[in-house]
Motif scaffolding. Structure first.
Motif, mmCIF file in Angstrom:
data_model
loop_
_atom_site.group_PDB
_atom_site.id
_atom_site.type_symbol
_atom_site.label_atom_id
_atom_site.label_comp_id
_atom_site.label_asym_id
_atom_site.label_seq_id
_atom_site.Cartn_x
_atom_site.Cartn_y
_atom_site.Cartn_z
ATOM 1 N N ARG A 170 0.814 -1.202 0.000
ATOM 2 C CA ARG A 170 0.000 0.000 0.000
ATOM 3 C C ARG A 170 0.850 1.254 0.000
ATOM 4 O O ARG A 170 0.377 2.300 -0.376
ATOM 5 C CB ARG A 170 -0.922 -0.010 1.203
ATOM 6 C CG ARG A 170 -1.929 -1.114 1.121
ATOM 7 C CD ARG A 170 -2.885 -1.052 2.240
ATOM 8 N NE ARG A 170 -3.724 -2.215 2.180
ATOM 9 C CZ ARG A 170 -4.864 -2.310 2.793
ATOM 10 N NH1 ARG A 170 -5.283 -1.339 3.539
ATOM 11 N NH2 ARG A 170 -5.578 -3.378 2.677
ATOM 12 N N ALA A 171 2.089 1.131 0.471
ATOM 13 C CA ALA A 171 2.952 2.311 0.514
ATOM 14 C C ALA A 171 3.223 2.832 -0.887
ATOM 15 O O ALA A 171 3.258 4.038 -1.112
ATOM 16 C CB ALA A 171 4.259 1.980 1.223
ATOM 17 N N GLY A 172 3.397 1.925 -1.850
ATOM 18 C CA GLY A 172 3.683 2.355 -3.204
ATOM 19 C C GLY A 172 2.487 2.934 -3.920
ATOM 20 O O GLY A 172 2.619 3.813 -4.765
ATOM 21 N N ALA A 173 1.297 2.467 -3.596
ATOM 22 C CA ALA A 173 0.099 2.926 -4.290
ATOM 23 C C ALA A 173 -0.586 4.095 -3.599
ATOM 24 O O ALA A 173 -1.150 4.960 -4.262
ATOM 25 C CB ALA A 173 -0.889 1.770 -4.424
ATOM 26 N N VAL A 174 -0.545 4.142 -2.279
ATOM 27 C CA VAL A 174 -1.270 5.177 -1.541
ATOM 28 C C VAL A 174 -0.325 6.249 -1.003
ATOM 29 O O VAL A 174 -0.524 7.440 -1.213
ATOM 30 C CB VAL A 174 -2.085 4.542 -0.382
ATOM 31 C CG1 VAL A 174 -2.768 5.606 0.439
ATOM 32 C CG2 VAL A 174 -3.089 3.545 -0.925
ATOM 33 N N LEU A 186 7.019 2.755 -9.729
ATOM 34 C CA LEU A 186 7.354 2.786 -11.158
ATOM 35 C C LEU A 186 6.110 2.952 -12.017
ATOM 36 O O LEU A 186 6.167 3.517 -13.105
ATOM 37 C CB LEU A 186 8.085 1.490 -11.519
ATOM 38 C CG LEU A 186 8.667 1.345 -12.901
ATOM 39 C CD1 LEU A 186 9.745 2.399 -13.119
ATOM 40 C CD2 LEU A 186 9.256 -0.031 -13.076
ATOM 41 N N ASN A 187 4.974 2.519 -11.520
ATOM 42 C CA ASN A 187 3.729 2.676 -12.267
ATOM 43 C C ASN A 187 3.304 4.136 -12.411
ATOM 44 O O ASN A 187 2.502 4.460 -13.274
ATOM 45 C CB ASN A 187 2.610 1.874 -11.590
ATOM 46 C CG ASN A 187 2.821 0.395 -11.736
ATOM 47 O OD1 ASN A 187 3.251 -0.085 -12.775
ATOM 48 N ND2 ASN A 187 2.518 -0.339 -10.681
ATOM 49 N N PHE A 188 3.829 5.020 -11.571
ATOM 50 C CA PHE A 188 3.498 6.440 -11.662
ATOM 51 C C PHE A 188 4.443 7.201 -12.596
ATOM 52 O O PHE A 188 4.280 8.388 -12.801
ATOM 53 C CB PHE A 188 3.548 7.084 -10.274
ATOM 54 C CG PHE A 188 2.434 6.647 -9.376
ATOM 55 C CD1 PHE A 188 1.185 7.224 -9.465
ATOM 56 C CD2 PHE A 188 2.628 5.642 -8.442
ATOM 57 C CE1 PHE A 188 0.143 6.820 -8.644
ATOM 58 C CE2 PHE A 188 1.606 5.222 -7.622
ATOM 59 C CZ PHE A 188 0.359 5.813 -7.721
ATOM 60 N N THR A 189 5.442 6.521 -13.153
ATOM 61 C CA THR A 189 6.460 7.193 -13.956
ATOM 62 C C THR A 189 5.869 7.932 -15.147
ATOM 63 O O THR A 189 6.236 9.061 -15.423
ATOM 64 C CB THR A 189 7.508 6.173 -14.444
ATOM 65 O OG1 THR A 189 8.080 5.541 -13.309
ATOM 66 C CG2 THR A 189 8.600 6.835 -15.230
ATOM 67 N N GLY A 190 4.965 7.341 -15.856
ATOM 68 C CA GLY A 190 4.414 7.984 -17.043
ATOM 69 C C GLY A 190 3.222 8.875 -16.773
ATOM 70 O O GLY A 190 2.634 9.423 -17.707
#
Length: 117
Positions: free
Chosen positions: A1-5, A69-73
């Motif tokens: 959840r840390a990476g997504a929220v 990494l999913n937020f990179t673009g």
């Protein structure tokens, strides 16, 4: 959840430039309380406890980095080639660190089940 929220909320304050390395930093910070709890919660200092504490750090960092990494673009400042470069730069270290954490976690759990050291 840390990476997504948590990652999008603290993105401007994380110290590095690449999203993946920011995710590694955040994952280490999020994993630190779990590692400390593993060290302090054990009845005595054993190798299996230290191995499990290290496994928490090694597992949480690459998982958070991958989610970051999913937020990179998703920012207006990135280009397709920069996203591809960041993915190719960080995906192998993520896999290696995550694999090492999984091996240590399994080893630490097996040592505990077999009576500890």
């Amino acid at each position: 959840r840390a990476g997504a929220v948590l990652f999008p909320m603290v993105l401007p304050w994380l110290p590095t430039r690449d999203f993946s390395s920011k995710g590694f930093v955040l994952g280490g910070l999020v994993g630190l309380p779990f590692a400390i709890a593993a060290l302090l919660g054990a009845p005595g200092p054993t190798w299996s406890t230290a191995i499990l504490a290290l496994a928490y750090l090694l597992l949480m960092s690459p998982v958070t980095a991958y989610l970051a990494l999913n937020f990179t673009g998703s920012t207006p400042f990135t280009s397709r080639s920069a996203v591809a470069r960041e993915i190719s730069t960080y995906i192998r270290p993520m896999a290696g660190i995550g694999g090492a954490g999984a091996v240590l976690g399994i080893a630490g759990a097996a040592i505990r089940l077999l009576g500890g050291l």
